[in-house]
Scaffold this active site. Structure first.
Site, PDB file in Angstrom:
ATOM      1  N   SER A 110       0.862  -1.107   0.058  1.00  0.00           N
ATOM      2  CA  SER A 110      -0.002  -0.024   0.168  1.00  0.00           C
ATOM      3  C   SER A 110       0.881   1.184  -0.165  1.00  0.00           C
ATOM      4  CB  SER A 110      -0.893   0.278   1.292  1.00  0.00           C
ATOM      5  OG  SER A 110      -1.594  -1.243   1.413  1.00  0.00           O
TER       6      SER A 110
HETATM    7  N1  SAH Z   1       0.817  -5.666   4.144  1.00  0.00           N
HETATM    8  C1  SAH Z   1       1.537  -6.026   2.927  1.00  0.00           C
HETATM    9  C2  SAH Z   1       0.485  -5.579   1.713  1.00  0.00           C
HETATM   10  C3  SAH Z   1       0.209  -6.966   1.097  1.00  0.00           C
HETATM   11  S1  SAH Z   1      -1.183  -7.018  -0.197  1.00  0.00           S
HETATM   12  C4  SAH Z   1       2.705  -5.470   2.733  1.00  0.00           C
HETATM   13  O1  SAH Z   1       3.085  -4.661   3.323  1.00  0.00           O
HETATM   14  O2  SAH Z   1       3.388  -5.880   1.915  1.00  0.00           O
HETATM   15  C5  SAH Z   1      -2.304  -7.920   0.521  1.00  0.00           C
HETATM   16  C6  SAH Z   1      -1.962  -9.481   0.939  1.00  0.00           C
HETATM   17  O3  SAH Z   1      -3.190 -10.126   1.559  1.00  0.00           O
HETATM   18  C7  SAH Z   1      -1.422 -10.271  -0.391  1.00  0.00           C
HETATM   19  O4  SAH Z   1      -0.120 -10.774  -0.040  1.00  0.00           O
HETATM   20  C8  SAH Z   1      -2.699 -11.361  -0.491  1.00  0.00           C
HETATM   21  O5  SAH Z   1      -2.167 -12.595  -0.647  1.00  0.00           O
HETATM   22  C9  SAH Z   1      -3.010 -11.531   1.176  1.00  0.00           C
HETATM   23  N2  SAH Z   1      -4.145 -12.195   1.723  1.00  0.00           N
HETATM   24  C10 SAH Z   1      -5.418 -11.773   1.013  1.00  0.00           C
HETATM   25  N3  SAH Z   1      -6.198 -12.759   1.350  1.00  0.00           N
HETATM   26  C11 SAH Z   1      -5.571 -13.366   2.389  1.00  0.00           C
HETATM   27  C12 SAH Z   1      -6.028 -14.296   3.457  1.00  0.00           C
HETATM   28  N4  SAH Z   1      -7.230 -14.679   3.799  1.00  0.00           N
HETATM   29  N5  SAH Z   1      -5.063 -14.498   4.551  1.00  0.00           N
HETATM   30  C13 SAH Z   1      -3.905 -14.159   4.349  1.00  0.00           C
HETATM   31  N6  SAH Z   1      -3.673 -13.244   3.583  1.00  0.00           N
HETATM   32  C14 SAH Z   1      -4.275 -12.801   2.535  1.00  0.00           C
END
Ligand code: SAH
Length: 263
Positions: A110
């Site tokens: 993000s």
């Molecule tokens: N906080 C992260 C942003 C990642 S984007 C950073 O700093 O990089 C959102 C993430 O949520 C993705 O990697 C996706 O695979 C994960 N995601 C989506 N649904 C999920 C679930 N049910 N459990 C765990 N992770 C999930």
């Protein structure tokens, strides 16, 4: 909360401000990175290499403060985590701009503004560090690293194995002993680490899973991008009070989808 971190308000001359920004993934970015911009200033990547990235982060933090973010602990955390270490080398040039960046497998890290905003919402009313917190969607591990500065224990769960492993690699050299990475389906939360003083989701769902509410401690706050009555995704804050849950719907956002199961 009157204290402000002691970051310089302005960058030294080595800093670069480009306007307009070159397109994502375009050749313009590569040539700027190699030669500097038209004004002959040094490229960000060179500034990062030569003088360290601290001035670029200080500038990012000044912008966040100008945008209205004010929790000193969050600003301090944003100023100390090296965001460029969490993205591919070719994207490091953009790491301190207020933009989301790809981290592979169609997922994104993000914008700094959104990361700071969500953490600030989760910490509202708390001056010191939070206790245990849960992050759903570890991604590249950047937000988990930021969270490690504002809470005593961070549990972060990711459903994509390769991203879970990438986050592990990214975080290893930082030796953040209070960050616990879990591979699994975050829609189920992570009961073992709870109850949590705060829960933050980096992926947007149709609704807030009951498991998250169950794992929120009394007084705890959950921040999650969620589809609302209008059909749009917005930041939803749930607060666990003595009487039940308060729900607040805030600004519109665009997060990658929350999915069930692992892959
Ligand atoms: N906080 C992260 C942003 C990642 S984007 C950073 O700093 O990089 C959102 C993430 O949520 C993705 O990697 C996706 O695979 C994960 N995601 C989506 N649904 C999920 C679930 N049910 N459990 C765990 N992770 C999930």
């Amino acid at each position: 909360m009157t204290e402000r971190p002691g970051f310089p308000a302005k960058l030294p001359a080595t800093g670069v401000t480009r306007s307009p920004r070159p397109p994502l993934g375009g050749g313009a970015k590569a040539s700027i990175a190699a030669q500097g911009d038209q004004a002959g200033r040094r490229p960000v990547s060179a500034a990062v290499a030569a003088s360290g990235s601290a001035p670029l982060r200080a500038r990012m933090v000044s912008k966040l403060a100008a945008q209205g973010l004010q929790d000193p602990m969050v600003l301090q955390a944003m100023g100390s985590v090296e965001r460029h270490l969490f993205v591919e080398t070719a994207l490091a040039v953009q790491a301190y701009e207020d933009t989301s960046l790809p981290i592979g497998l169609g997922q994104t890290i993000s914008k700094p503004n959104v990361v700071a905003r969500m953490i600030e919402l989760m910490r509202e009313g708390v001056l010191g560090k939070l206790g245990r917190i849960l992050e759903i969607g570890t991604g590249c591990g950047y937000q988990a690293a930021v969270l490690s500065h504002v809470a005593s224990e961070v549990y972060s769960i990711e459903r994509l194995r390769s991203l879970h492993e990438k986050a592990r690699e990214n975080l290893r050299p930082l030796r953040l002993h209070n960050v616990h990475l879990i591979f699994g389906d975050g829609m189920l939360g992570y009961p073992k680490g709870g109850p949590y003083a705060g829960i933050i989701s980096a992926a947007g769902g149709e609704s807030v899973p009951q498991a998250w509410l169950d794992q929120l401690a009394p007084g705890g706050r959950l921040v999650a991008p969620t589809v609302t009555a209008t059909g749009q995704q917005a930041l939803v804050v749930m607060v666990r009070t003595a009487k039940g849950f308060e729900r607040h719907v805030l600004e519109a956002v665009h997060f990658v989808p929350l999915k069930s199961g692992v892959a």
